[in-house]
Structure formats: C-alpha cells, structure tokens
Scaffold this motif. Structure first.
Motif, mmCIF file in Angstrom:
data_model
loop_
_atom_site.group_PDB
_atom_site.id
_atom_site.type_symbol
_atom_site.label_atom_id
_atom_site.label_comp_id
_atom_site.label_asym_id
_atom_site.label_seq_id
_atom_site.Cartn_x
_atom_site.Cartn_y
_atom_site.Cartn_z
ATOM 1 N N ALA A 86 0.828 -1.207 0.000
ATOM 2 C CA ALA A 86 0.000 0.000 0.000
ATOM 3 C C ALA A 86 0.862 1.257 0.000
ATOM 4 O O ALA A 86 0.577 2.227 -0.719
ATOM 5 C CB ALA A 86 -0.938 -0.010 1.204
ATOM 6 N N GLU A 87 1.944 1.252 0.786
ATOM 7 C CA GLU A 87 2.838 2.411 0.830
ATOM 8 C C GLU A 87 3.503 2.646 -0.520
ATOM 9 O O GLU A 87 3.808 3.786 -0.882
ATOM 10 C CB GLU A 87 3.898 2.216 1.918
ATOM 11 N N ARG A 88 3.733 1.577 -1.273
ATOM 12 C CA ARG A 88 4.363 1.707 -2.592
ATOM 13 C C ARG A 88 3.350 1.996 -3.693
ATOM 14 O O ARG A 88 3.709 2.100 -4.866
ATOM 15 C CB ARG A 88 5.122 0.421 -2.929
ATOM 16 N N GLY A 89 2.078 2.117 -3.332
ATOM 17 C CA GLY A 89 1.046 2.420 -4.305
ATOM 18 C C GLY A 89 0.633 1.247 -5.159
ATOM 19 O O GLY A 89 -0.028 1.424 -6.191
ATOM 20 N N ARG A 90 0.950 0.034 -4.725
ATOM 21 C CA ARG A 90 0.625 -1.155 -5.513
ATOM 22 C C ARG A 90 -0.657 -1.838 -5.019
ATOM 23 O O ARG A 90 -1.108 -2.812 -5.615
ATOM 24 C CB ARG A 90 1.792 -2.148 -5.459
ATOM 25 N N LEU A 91 -1.218 -1.358 -3.930
ATOM 26 C CA LEU A 91 -2.423 -1.963 -3.351
ATOM 27 C C LEU A 91 -3.205 -0.886 -2.617
ATOM 28 O O LEU A 91 -2.620 -0.078 -1.895
ATOM 29 C CB LEU A 91 -2.019 -3.077 -2.369
ATOM 30 N N ASP A 92 -4.511 -0.894 -2.791
ATOM 31 C CA ASP A 92 -5.385 0.072 -2.111
ATOM 32 C C ASP A 92 -6.132 -0.658 -1.004
ATOM 33 O O ASP A 92 -7.010 -1.484 -1.277
ATOM 34 C CB ASP A 92 -6.362 0.682 -3.119
ATOM 35 N N LEU A 93 -5.782 -0.377 0.238
ATOM 36 C CA LEU A 93 -6.407 -1.078 1.361
ATOM 37 C C LEU A 93 -7.855 -0.678 1.565
ATOM 38 O O LEU A 93 -8.598 -1.369 2.266
ATOM 39 C CB LEU A 93 -5.608 -0.834 2.648
ATOM 40 N N ASP A 94 -8.280 0.420 0.943
ATOM 41 C CA ASP A 94 -9.685 0.823 1.043
ATOM 42 C C ASP A 94 -10.542 0.228 -0.075
ATOM 43 O O ASP A 94 -11.763 0.405 -0.090
ATOM 44 C CB ASP A 94 -9.799 2.353 1.005
ATOM 45 N N ALA A 95 -9.916 -0.485 -0.993
ATOM 46 C CA ALA A 95 -10.663 -1.082 -2.104
ATOM 47 C C ALA A 95 -11.424 -2.312 -1.631
ATOM 48 O O ALA A 95 -10.993 -3.016 -0.709
ATOM 49 C CB ALA A 95 -9.706 -1.463 -3.220
ATOM 50 N N PRO A 96 -12.559 -2.599 -2.269
ATOM 51 C CA PRO A 96 -13.289 -3.827 -1.924
ATOM 52 C C PRO A 96 -12.555 -5.047 -2.450
ATOM 53 O O PRO A 96 -11.904 -5.005 -3.506
ATOM 54 C CB PRO A 96 -14.634 -3.636 -2.632
ATOM 55 N N VAL A 97 -12.655 -6.145 -1.723
ATOM 56 C CA VAL A 97 -11.968 -7.374 -2.119
ATOM 57 C C VAL A 97 -12.483 -7.867 -3.465
ATOM 58 O O VAL A 97 -11.758 -8.550 -4.210
ATOM 59 C CB VAL A 97 -12.117 -8.445 -1.022
ATOM 60 N N THR A 98 -13.720 -7.523 -3.810
ATOM 61 C CA THR A 98 -14.281 -7.985 -5.088
ATOM 62 C C THR A 98 -13.578 -7.373 -6.296
ATOM 63 O O THR A 98 -13.778 -7.849 -7.420
ATOM 64 C CB THR A 98 -15.785 -7.663 -5.164
ATOM 65 N N ARG A 99 -12.758 -6.333 -6.102
ATOM 66 C CA ARG A 99 -11.975 -5.806 -7.221
ATOM 67 C C ARG A 99 -11.069 -6.907 -7.781
ATOM 68 O O ARG A 99 -10.827 -6.965 -8.984
ATOM 69 C CB ARG A 99 -11.143 -4.605 -6.786
ATOM 70 N N TRP A 100 -10.571 -7.770 -6.908
ATOM 71 C CA TRP A 100 -9.671 -8.842 -7.334
ATOM 72 C C TRP A 100 -10.287 -10.232 -7.188
ATOM 73 O O TRP A 100 -9.855 -11.169 -7.844
ATOM 74 C CB TRP A 100 -8.371 -8.765 -6.535
ATOM 75 N N LEU A 101 -11.275 -10.361 -6.346
ATOM 76 C CA LEU A 101 -11.958 -11.643 -6.139
ATOM 77 C C LEU A 101 -13.456 -11.423 -6.366
ATOM 78 O O LEU A 101 -14.247 -11.391 -5.412
ATOM 79 C CB LEU A 101 -11.698 -12.172 -4.722
ATOM 80 N N PRO A 102 -13.870 -11.247 -7.614
ATOM 81 C CA PRO A 102 -15.249 -10.834 -7.886
ATOM 82 C C PRO A 102 -16.302 -11.831 -7.426
ATOM 83 O O PRO A 102 -17.447 -11.436 -7.185
ATOM 84 C CB PRO A 102 -15.275 -10.668 -9.416
ATOM 85 N N GLN A 103 -15.962 -13.100 -7.295
ATOM 86 C CA GLN A 103 -16.941 -14.108 -6.874
ATOM 87 C C GLN A 103 -17.055 -14.220 -5.353
ATOM 88 O O GLN A 103 -17.950 -14.913 -4.856
ATOM 89 C CB GLN A 103 -16.555 -15.477 -7.452
ATOM 90 N N PHE A 104 -16.165 -13.547 -4.613
ATOM 91 C CA PHE A 104 -16.165 -13.693 -3.153
ATOM 92 C C PHE A 104 -17.135 -12.669 -2.549
ATOM 93 O O PHE A 104 -16.781 -11.516 -2.323
ATOM 94 C CB PHE A 104 -14.756 -13.506 -2.598
#
Length: 397
Positions: A86-104
């Motif tokens: 997150a600090e390196r700008g490679r992950l957004d901790l405020d994003a929903p998990v469904t952005r990467w796991l749409p079926q979850f």
C-alpha cells in the motif's frame, strides 16, 4: 541484523536465570517438549537458548536454528507485506476485495452482500470467522472450510468458494472477530500484483530482512521440529502427544484441526494467516526491523501503521482485557487492565502450533518463543512465566 553476544550485565544475568527457570519448569513438568527462546534488548541478545527435544521419538535435541510450522506467526509477516504494498502504491487497502476476487461475496443473515474492504481483512473486522472459532455444527462445518493449517492439497479457489458460502457474523467494519481474513487478503494481494503470494512475501519481506529460513515451504527438513499437542496418553498419563495429519485439540467452543504434513503436499494453498514455516531467529529479525523503524527494508510509514491500534479496545471481543488489535497482532492499550508488566503499545501474538512473541518498543524489547507444543506454548502458563521472568530480570526484581 547482528545481535552480538557480549558479557552480560547483572540485570541480564538475572534475566537469564529467571527465563531458564521458567523454561526448565515447563520442560520438567512435560508441558513443553522443546522450545527456542530469544530475547533482545535494544538490539543486543540478552538471552538465547534452545532446550528440550525437537523430536522426542528420535531423541533429536532442539537447536536454535530449528524450523517450526508458524501458524499465526505468519500473520505479521503477511500484514507487513500488505501495508508495504500500500505504501508503494501497488495496493489500495480501502478497495473492496471484489476488485480482485469478484466471486467472493459472503452474505449477512438478511441476504445482503456488503463490501468487504482489504483493511477489514487485515484488522479482522470483515465479519468472517475461523472454523475453530465456531461451535460444532456451524456453517463453517457445513461447507468444510479450512483454517489454513489443515486439509493438505486444498486450493485457495476451493477454500474461498467454501468460505464465500458462510454467513457474515456482522457487517464489515462494525465488529471484531478473529478470522480467515488474511487468507483472503493473501490471494487478493497475489492477484493485484500478478505475483504468487510466496514470491511476493519473499520479495517484500523475507529477502530484504535476510529471513532465509522462512517461507511457505520448509527451507531444510532436517531442521524441522516435530509438533505435539498437550493431552492425555493412552496409558492415562499427561504428556504431549505427537501430532499427525488429522490431530485435533479442543479450543474453547471449537476444535483445532491440524495437518503437519500440509506444507509438504503439493497444491496446498499458501495460507496468508497460518501457512508459513520458519525459525525463531527469523521472527526476531522481523520484530527488530519493526522496532528500528524498518531497518531500510520497510518504509517508516509501513512500520508506523503496523505499530498502531486499528480496532479500538471497546470494539474488540475475544481478546484479553486491555488489548486491542492492529494489523497482524494485538496491541496493548491498558497494561493495568491486562495485569501485565508490558508497556502500552506492546505488540503480541502467537500461533496454534505453540508459539508466542511480543515487541515492547518502549523498553526496546523483542521476545520470541517458538515451541513444538500446543497449546502450552501459545497461551499456557509458560507464556506468562516467560513474560514475567523477562521483566523481573530487566528490573532486577
């Protein structure tokens, strides 16, 4: 990191005697089979000892470089990687998990499927749970959810499908429940970076901190400790019993299901909450990096985030009094309520194979105790005796 062993001052000698006594009593009373205990004060090794047996049946003695199945000692490692991303700008901790796991999309009891954000997974505020944290017959049993240290060969896709069918215990962000959140987070991290989780953890944490013994595979099987569970032997005597795949231990209202062979089984998913193996020295390197502000491997902002309280005391259920939760560890809020000599801001956690650790930044203390005996080494009398011995030794009390 170089923890030099020098001539110890009187306080450290007192500490050594007291910690020896706590460890010797646990071994003599057969509460532990073996352990490695390391204590550093301001970066200096003031205590280090391997004691007991790494493998009782073959009479193999414990060594300081023994490798253990880490269980939830995995969590601070994966949490550190997530925050660093997150600090390196490679992950957004405020994003929903469904952005990467749409079926979850697990649902609440009313049938709605609220958004679970990555920081909910980190802080155990997602509404998910652990199977071992639920009473027999729960939906976690119905869907045969893995807790990340059982069911060898199970894929992350299968476990996410099972977990996604369970009911959320509360709306994300409105409560605290220790959970499989870091297993979900680990897969989201892998998909967000297009990098398998073991490679990602190696890149961000293990290689920069020279944690060569640690990973989602065992670095050297000759150094792997056997693992035991406190119980009653067939002859009626109380002694730790050797664990095998399928071993179980009661845990409050639930059951811990173990599979020590899981880590050897091809196809076992890399559990972000419980799947790693490693040595006490490697865990100490991580704690010392946090104490030192990152040691050049982690961004100072990452360390500051990892040392913070993220779930306030009044919202936490299931932890001891006086403790809240951060990312990957509990955070001490009120030492008086906790009845502990540890300082406010201390981080601590453990693992169900029999481990405990704590980091007291105010006192410059890093303490790691990896044992091969559950559950004594995680939350038994030995853990309290070790803590008290360390502080009494430092204070000359």
């Amino acid at each position: 990191m170089n923890l030099a062993v020098s001539v110890a001052p009187a306080a450290a000698l007192s500490l050594r005697d007291r910690v020896d006594d706590a460890l010797d009593r646990a071994l003599a009373e057969r509460r532990l089979v073996g352990a490695v205990v390391l204590v550093a004060r301001d970066g200096e090794a003031v205590y280090r000892r391997a004691a007991g047996q790494a493998d009782r049946e073959s009479d193999r003695l414990m060594r300081e470089d023994a490798i253990f199945l880490l269980a939830s000692v995995t969590k601070p490692i994966v949490a550190a990687a997530a925050v660093e991303l997150a600090e390196r700008g490679r992950l957004d901790l405020d994003a929903p998990v469904t952005r990467w796991l749409p079926q979850f999309r697990p649902r609440l009891a009313d049938g709605s499927a609220p958004q679970i954000r990555l920081r909910h997974l980190l802080a155990h505020t997602s509404g998910l749970s652990y199977r071992f944290g639920e009473a027999a017959g729960s939906d976690y049993d119905t869907f045969d959810v893995s807790d990340g240290f059982d069911q060898p060969g199970l894929s992350i896709e299968d476990n996410l499908r099972r977990l996604g069918q369970t009911r959320l215990r509360f709306a994300p962000g409105t409560g605290f429940r220790y959970s499989l959140g870091l297993d979900v987070l680990g897969e989201a991290m892998a998909r967000a970076t297009d990098t398998l989780l073991p490679q990602l953890i190696d890149e961000l944490i293990l290689t920069p901190l020279a944690m060569a013994d640690t990973g989602f595979q065992v670095a050297d099987y000759k150094r792997l400790a056997a693992h035991y569970g406190n119980g009653v032997a067939a002859d009626g005597s109380r002694r730790p019993l050797r664990m095998h795949d399928g071993s179980e231990l009661p845990f409050y209202d639930g059951v811990l299901r173990y599979a020590p062979g899981r880590i050897e089984k091809a196809g076992s998913y890399p559990s972000g909450g419980a799947g790693m193996a490693g040595s006490a020295g490697d865990v100490l390197r991580l704690l010392e990096a946090l104490r030192r502000g990152g040691d050049g491997a982690l961004a100072p902002a990452t360390v500051a985030t990892l040392l913070q309280l993220h779930t306030p005391l009044q919202e936490v259920e299931g932890l001891d009094p006086g403790w809240g939760y951060g990312y990957g560890a509990a955070v001490l809020v009120d030492p008086v309520a906790a009845a502990t000599p540890q300082s406010r801001g201390t981080l601590a956690w453990g693992g169900v194979y029999g481990h405990s650790w704590f980091l007291d930044p105010q006192r410059g203390l890093s303490v790691v105790a990896l044992t091969n005996t559950a559950l004594e080494g995680m939350d038994g009398q030995f853990v309290r005796d070790l803590r008290d011995a360390v502080y009494a030794g430092l204070d000359g009390g």
